[in-house]
Enzyme design. Structure first.
Site, PDB file in Angstrom:
ATOM      1  N   GLU A 114      -1.568  -9.104   3.578  1.00  0.00           N
ATOM      2  CA  GLU A 114      -1.461  -9.664   4.936  1.00  0.00           C
ATOM      3  C   GLU A 114      -2.796 -10.147   5.488  1.00  0.00           C
ATOM      4  O   GLU A 114      -2.849 -11.051   6.310  1.00  0.00           O
ATOM      5  CB  GLU A 114      -0.820  -8.646   5.896  1.00  0.00           C
ATOM      6  CG  GLU A 114      -1.647  -7.404   6.241  1.00  0.00           C
ATOM      7  CD  GLU A 114      -1.436  -6.241   5.265  1.00  0.00           C
ATOM      8  OE1 GLU A 114      -1.086  -6.499   4.091  1.00  0.00           O
ATOM      9  OE2 GLU A 114      -1.634  -5.082   5.676  1.00  0.00           O
TER      10      GLU A 114
ATOM     11  N   CYS B  54       0.833  -1.207   0.000  1.00  0.00           N
ATOM     12  CA  CYS B  54       0.000   0.000   0.000  1.00  0.00           C
ATOM     13  C   CYS B  54       0.871   1.262   0.000  1.00  0.00           C
ATOM     14  O   CYS B  54       1.401   1.640  -1.030  1.00  0.00           O
ATOM     15  CB  CYS B  54      -0.991  -0.051   1.158  1.00  0.00           C
ATOM     16  SG  CYS B  54      -2.470   0.918   0.818  1.00  0.00           S
TER      17      CYS B  54
ATOM     18  N   HIS C 294      -3.679  -5.184   0.347  1.00  0.00           N
ATOM     19  CA  HIS C 294      -3.111  -5.646   1.627  1.00  0.00           C
ATOM     20  C   HIS C 294      -3.105  -7.172   1.680  1.00  0.00           C
ATOM     21  O   HIS C 294      -4.050  -7.776   2.189  1.00  0.00           O
ATOM     22  CB  HIS C 294      -3.915  -5.085   2.794  1.00  0.00           C
ATOM     23  CG  HIS C 294      -3.663  -3.641   3.044  1.00  0.00           C
ATOM     24  ND1 HIS C 294      -2.644  -3.191   3.838  1.00  0.00           N
ATOM     25  CD2 HIS C 294      -4.278  -2.545   2.563  1.00  0.00           C
ATOM     26  CE1 HIS C 294      -2.639  -1.870   3.856  1.00  0.00           C
ATOM     27  NE2 HIS C 294      -3.624  -1.453   3.085  1.00  0.00           N
TER      28      HIS C 294
HETATM   29  N1  GLN Z   1      -1.916   6.662   2.545  1.00  0.00           N
HETATM   30  C1  GLN Z   1      -2.062   5.888   1.355  1.00  0.00           C
HETATM   31  C2  GLN Z   1      -3.437   6.070   0.723  1.00  0.00           C
HETATM   32  O1  GLN Z   1      -4.351   6.517   1.376  1.00  0.00           O
HETATM   33  C3  GLN Z   1      -1.789   4.432   1.630  1.00  0.00           C
HETATM   34  C4  GLN Z   1      -2.791   3.810   2.550  1.00  0.00           C
HETATM   35  C5  GLN Z   1      -2.290   2.543   3.212  1.00  0.00           C
HETATM   36  O2  GLN Z   1      -1.105   2.263   3.220  1.00  0.00           O
HETATM   37  N2  GLN Z   1      -3.175   1.787   3.814  1.00  0.00           N
HETATM   38  O3  GLN Z   1      -3.632   5.767  -0.409  1.00  0.00           O
END
Ligand code: GLN
Length: 521
Positions: free
Chosen positions: A499, A371, A497
């Site tokens: 995970e 992310c 994600h």
């Molecule tokens: N801050 C970034 C976004 O909002 C990544 C979000 C995250 O890592 N969960 O896109």
């Protein structure tokens, strides 16, 4: 109190019932006033666990998913805010016309309805409801009252209570103290709940005389006072409870004698639990670089996923958490077999992550960016390879001339912070002949998301000319989902994600690939 292990106790009991061929699931009640965990600081409260259906949930939901190896939907995480807003909405619609709307019965009815609906909709044999907080807290009272009523309504063989308590050992006297347990059991009785089981947290196994003493003071039979002593791994807890006869006792209390089933599931689970506990031999050193690293629970699913991947190849994982805000000497990262950057938000600590991603690329150290770690890896590449010195995300620098990461138009007008991210599982399409395809062995995966910003498509051809490929996307090519650098030992970024999909015995593929690459000398 919090941190005692209610989540692990809940998951372990659920696991034992599941191993006995029962259809089982869990609910987590969080008595706080936030609608969900989405807006809470992970350093104070632990990770926000994202469900398939886009819930931003308490991290215990992750424990349930991992123990049970099954998806749990967001209606399994009940908060005070959800209950009250449903009741207040109904009141405004006139659904209680004429009535004075009160905590009892309206709030307690709403709580019971939500619990029963999960059990009925999913046709469960057993539903385990974990109530957060501490007995005696004001905010958990309506929930405990609702649970008390449920026992009356369902009858003694419909509901049983397990109370998780603490028996501290005092060094000076060297004995296990029962007073905190006695007092919290009394406090619980004061509000009308008699525990059927006590799961007593202690460092060493509960001594027989301590069990007897607790039993005498609490109206619980000694065999149902369970020692929940410290274990090497949480995966040993189901066995610890099983060895004390909890399953027989549960089935007896529910009037289902003889249900305990020695099914084939047990062997499979024992193998998984054994591998998770005993992969001590060869250590793989992973640096996890991010800004919420001061609390191990902030990235609990990432930690677990790394361990699942390690256990699968018989290796244990040593994780060092490195604060991206205070890192000055990037050469320290050269001591690690792999570098992982998990998700994150905001400006603080982001420069350290960009430099980390660059260091991993230059030194050919396996890198997995999740992310934020995916977005910032692209920025690091833009700055250092494509010579776009001011490349940035508009989340970090709204005025950058090279917004490699930016908002999509539909996110530009969003003003509410709660529940407005792109959340939950979406289909991701993987390009043929890519490393991503090799990792996943398919061209279509379904992965959970939690983000607002995206890779800006205007830069893609420039990236590709320079050797960084975007090899997966979603929404008909609107959003970039994965990046890779084929010339590197292992350099992978994912917008989703992974995970949250990793389970003991079934590590998520990108974690497996990352750990395999990190294990190669
Ligand atoms: N801050 C970034 C976004 O909002 C990544 C979000 C995250 O890592 N969960 O896109």
């Amino acid at each position: 109190m919090s941190g005692l292990g209610k989540g692990v106790t809940t998951s372990s009991i659920a696991k034992l019932l599941q191993l006995s061929d029962q259809k089982v699931s869990c609910i987590k009640i969080d008595p706080y006033l936030n609608y969900d965990a989405g807006t809470m600081n992970p350093v104070a409260h632990g990770e926000v666990f994202v469900t398939e259906d886009g819930g931003e949930c308490d991290m215990d939901i992750g424990n349930y998913e991992r123990f049970l190896n099954q998806n749990i939907s967001k209606n399994h995480n009940i908060t005070t805010a959800q209950v009250y807003s449903a009741v207040i909405d109904a009141e405004r619609k006139g659904e209680y016309l004429g009535a004075c709307v009160q905590i009892i019965p309206h709030i307690t009815d709403e709580i019971k309805n939500r619990i029963r609906k999960v059990a009925e909709d999913e046709k469960l044999d057993f539903l385990i409801v974990e109530c957060g907080g501490t007995v005696g807290d004001i905010e958990s009272l309506p929930f405990l009252e609702a649970l008390r009523q449920m026992k009356v309504e369902e009858g003694p063989q419909g509901v049983i209570f397990v109370h998780v308590t603490l028996a501290p050992s005092l060094d000076v006297v060297g004995e296990q103290k029962t007073k905190p347990t006695q007092h919290s059991v009394q406090e619980l009785r004061r509000i009308g709940i008699q525990a059927d089981f006590l799961a007593v947290r202690c460092t060493m196994p509960l001594e027989e005389k301590t069990k007897q003493k607790i039993a005498m003071f609490t109206n619980v039979t000694p065999r149902d006072v369970l020692s929940c002593h410290d274990a090497k791994s949480i995966f040993e807890v189901p066995q610890i409870l099983y060895d004390q006869g909890i399953l027989d006792s549960i089935f007896t209390k529910f009037g289902k004698v003889g249900l305990v089933n020695a099914s084939a599931n047990w062997d499979k689970w024992n193998k998984i639990a054994h591998d998770m506990v005993n992969s001590d031999h060869d250590k793989i050193k992973i640096a996890m670089v991010g800004k919420y690293v001061t609390l191990a629970d902030s990235y609990v699913s990432v930690n677990h996923a790394l361990k699942h991947a390690g256990a699968k190849i018989g290796k244990s994982i040593d994780i060092d958490w490195i604060d991206s805000e205070s890192i000055t000497d990037y050469n320290q990262l050269g001591n690690y077999d792999g570098i992982l950057v998990p998700g994150g938000f905001g400006t603080r600590g982001s420069e350290g992550i960009i430099q980390t991603a660059n260091y991993a690329r230059e030194k050919n150290i396996p890198y997995l960016g999740i992310c934020f770690g995916f977005q910032l890896a692209a920025i690091a590449f833009g700055r250092n390879v494509m010579n776009l010195g001011d490349a940035n995300s508009t989340e970090i620098d709204a005025k950058t001339k090279n917004p490699i990461v930016d908002l999509l138009p539909e996110q530009k007008d969003v003003s509410d912070m709660g529940g407005s991210l792109r959340l939950g599982a979406n289909e991701v399409i993987i390009k043929s002949n890519s490393i991503a395809e090799k990792i996943y062995q398919t061209n279509k995966i379904n992965k959970r998301h939690r983000h607002r910003y995206e890779i800006n498509k205007n830069y893609i051809s420039e990236f590709e000319k320079n050797g960084l490929l975007f090899t997966a996307d979603s929404d008909n090519g609107k959003r970039m989902e994965m990046l890779e650098i084929p010339s590197h030992k292992f350099y992978l970024g994912v917008q989703f994600h992974p995970e949250f999909n990793s389970r003991p015995g079934f590590p998520e593929e990108s974690f497996s690939a990352f750990i395999k690459a990190s294990a190669e000398k």
